[in-house]
Write a protein that holds these residues in place. Sequence first.
Motif, PDB file in Angstrom:
ATOM      1  N   GLN A 228       0.831  -1.207   0.000  1.00 52.74           N
ATOM      2  CA  GLN A 228       0.000   0.000   0.000  1.00 52.74           C
ATOM      3  C   GLN A 228       0.865   1.257   0.000  1.00 52.74           C
ATOM      4  OE1 GLN A 228      -2.283   0.829   3.596  1.00 52.74           O
ATOM      5  NE2 GLN A 228      -4.073   1.277   2.335  1.00 52.74           N
ATOM      6  N   GLU A 229       1.927   1.242   0.804  1.00 49.37           N
ATOM      7  CA  GLU A 229       2.828   2.394   0.814  1.00 49.37           C
ATOM      8  C   GLU A 229       3.521   2.558  -0.526  1.00 49.37           C
ATOM      9  OE1 GLU A 229       3.182   4.740   3.059  1.00 49.37           O
ATOM     10  OE2 GLU A 229       1.559   3.776   4.176  1.00 49.37           O
ATOM     11  N   LYS A 230       3.905   1.427  -1.156  1.00 50.12           N
ATOM     12  CA  LYS A 230       4.537   1.513  -2.480  1.00 50.12           C
ATOM     13  C   LYS A 230       3.564   2.084  -3.506  1.00 50.12           C
ATOM     14  CE  LYS A 230       7.878  -2.246  -1.930  1.00 50.12           C
ATOM     15  NZ  LYS A 230       8.330  -3.571  -2.423  1.00 50.12           N
ATOM     16  N   GLU A 231       2.305   1.643  -3.434  1.00 53.42           N
ATOM     17  CA  GLU A 231       1.309   2.166  -4.374  1.00 53.42           C
ATOM     18  C   GLU A 231       1.095   3.659  -4.150  1.00 53.42           C
ATOM     19  OE1 GLU A 231      -0.222   0.821  -6.885  1.00 53.42           O
ATOM     20  OE2 GLU A 231       0.704  -1.153  -6.665  1.00 53.42           O
ATOM     21  N   ARG A 232       1.067   4.072  -2.886  1.00 49.65           N
ATOM     22  CA  ARG A 232       0.899   5.499  -2.608  1.00 49.65           C
ATOM     23  C   ARG A 232       2.103   6.295  -3.103  1.00 49.65           C
ATOM     24  NH1 ARG A 232      -1.601   5.367   3.587  1.00 49.65           N
ATOM     25  NH2 ARG A 232      -3.708   4.682   2.980  1.00 49.65           N
ATOM     26  N   MET A 233       3.312   5.729  -2.896  1.00 54.42           N
ATOM     27  CA  MET A 233       4.505   6.408  -3.404  1.00 54.42           C
ATOM     28  C   MET A 233       4.483   6.484  -4.922  1.00 54.42           C
ATOM     29  SD  MET A 233       7.475   4.829  -0.906  1.00 54.42           S
ATOM     30  CE  MET A 233       8.755   5.602  -1.907  1.00 54.42           C
ATOM     31  N   HIS A 234       4.045   5.369  -5.558  1.00 52.96           N
ATOM     32  CA  HIS A 234       3.953   5.374  -7.024  1.00 52.96           C
ATOM     33  C   HIS A 234       2.955   6.428  -7.496  1.00 52.96           C
ATOM     34  CE1 HIS A 234       3.590   3.947 -11.139  1.00 52.96           C
ATOM     35  NE2 HIS A 234       2.280   3.811 -10.956  1.00 52.96           N
ATOM     36  N   LEU A 235       1.811   6.496  -6.808  1.00 53.63           N
ATOM     37  CA  LEU A 235       0.804   7.492  -7.172  1.00 53.63           C
ATOM     38  C   LEU A 235       1.336   8.906  -6.950  1.00 53.63           C
ATOM     39  CD1 LEU A 235      -2.100   8.078  -8.061  1.00 53.63           C
ATOM     40  CD2 LEU A 235      -2.802   7.861  -5.672  1.00 53.63           C
ATOM     41  N   ALA A 236       2.041   9.110  -5.828  1.00 52.78           N
ATOM     42  CA  ALA A 236       2.598  10.437  -5.552  1.00 52.78           C
ATOM     43  C   ALA A 236       3.629  10.821  -6.600  1.00 52.78           C
ATOM     44  CB  ALA A 236       3.217  10.453  -4.155  1.00 52.78           C
ATOM     45  N   HIS A 237       4.495   9.865  -6.983  1.00 54.23           N
ATOM     46  CA  HIS A 237       5.500  10.151  -8.013  1.00 54.23           C
ATOM     47  C   HIS A 237       4.836  10.429  -9.350  1.00 54.23           C
ATOM     48  CE1 HIS A 237       9.155   9.584  -5.732  1.00 54.23           C
ATOM     49  NE2 HIS A 237       8.742   8.400  -5.284  1.00 54.23           N
ATOM     50  N   ALA A 238       3.781   9.634  -9.650  1.00 51.46           N
ATOM     51  CA  ALA A 238       3.092   9.855 -10.928  1.00 51.46           C
ATOM     52  C   ALA A 238       2.460  11.242 -10.976  1.00 51.46           C
ATOM     53  CB  ALA A 238       2.032   8.774 -11.140  1.00 51.46           C
ATOM     54  N   LEU A 239       1.854  11.632  -9.873  1.00 51.07           N
ATOM     55  CA  LEU A 239       1.218  12.960  -9.835  1.00 51.07           C
ATOM     56  C   LEU A 239       2.256  14.086  -9.856  1.00 51.07           C
ATOM     57  CD1 LEU A 239      -1.600  12.303  -7.194  1.00 51.07           C
ATOM     58  CD2 LEU A 239      -1.871  12.576  -9.660  1.00 51.07           C
TER      59      LEU A 239
END
Length: 430
Positions: A228-239
Amino acid sequence: MRSISTATRLTMWVCMAFILVLLVTMGVMLKQAEKDVIRELQGGRAMALSLLESMAQRPLSPSAKMLDEVRHVRISRVGDLATTGVPEHRTSAVPAWLLGWMQPAIDQSFAPVSLSFADGQQWLISPDPVDELEEVWESVLLLLGVFSTALVLSLLAIHLSLHRGLKAYRQLLDALQLIGVGDLQARLAPSSQAELNQLADRFNLMAVALQRADAKNQQLTRALMTLQEKERMHLAHALHDDLGQYLTGIRAQAYMLGEAASRPDLVRQHAEHLLQACSGLQRGFRALVRDLHPVVLDRLGLEQAVRQLAGQWQEQQGIQCVLELDESLPRLGTEQRTHLYRLLQEALTNVARHAKASSVWVRLVHEDEVLQVSVQDDGHGLRNPDQSCGVGMRSMQERARCLQSALQVTSSPGMGVLVSLAIPLKVLAA
């Protein structure tokens, strides 16, 4: 209303069974005793008749003392007091109910017989069953004693057995209570009884299985939190890195466009840059939305969504993806389509990450109310069985369970991996 305990209920049933058997046995015994008494009385009367007939040839009547020794009958002169019936002092050892039981049959079988002697005296022969009735009563008392002893011994054995069983039952309840509050270390101690040992073994195996499942759940929870943290980091990086850069570029181009309002060539150039930034922003937005939810399922249906998934995966990974789809796949609910799509997506992701394959085959075939689904690659296979217990594989297993199926993983080193499941359509429709 309080329920009756098992011990009380069992004691009542045993007592009722003993009483029933006792009554039946006593009834049979009294019937047989009645026949035996009749036979003894018949033998005594025959002997008395033979004796009196021999004495009737004498000129004088016999004395009463001479006839007192004849058993089972009473011989008395007619006219003496109490010449009929049984004297009360003779029946004091026999209960009235036993005498009342036997008396009708005795009266019916033995009517008093009188004999006349030469001196004019008459003697009366009447039955005297007291001796036989005393023997019958002794047998009844013996039967009651045997049954009472057997009943006491049976109840004692039941009490001891129940005490041991209830002790194990209470231990089981205590252990279950510990399990219920989360103490998965609870175990049942071995017992000297084979049955209780089997119960303890099964309980301990259950506790071990629960402990393992709890450890796996904790491990999975930690892995899911990490994911979940990796997905949030991925989403944050994508944004931030992708969409944020496009937004920054659009803002800069818009500012430059305002500054170059008097120069048409610069306006045109900045407008083209704005269009490119908007296109990139749209592509990034679509990719982000696709990762969050497969919108294509709602628009194109399962078959086209799977084809698009396989095509995009093949283009991104450079691995050949061969599809085998029925012309018309069965209609599934929205949730079921999503589970199946995500399962295929995760299977292809695992192939790209771990398999080192050159080709992969995806198969969806409708056979006899069952949708057969499989993903097979020609990679190096699973060298370590624990590889099949990662978060991705657990996610696929859970999605297969939601589809009322079980995920099957078949592999051997150098032979690739086959992931398959059979989805029962009738069960899903119900």
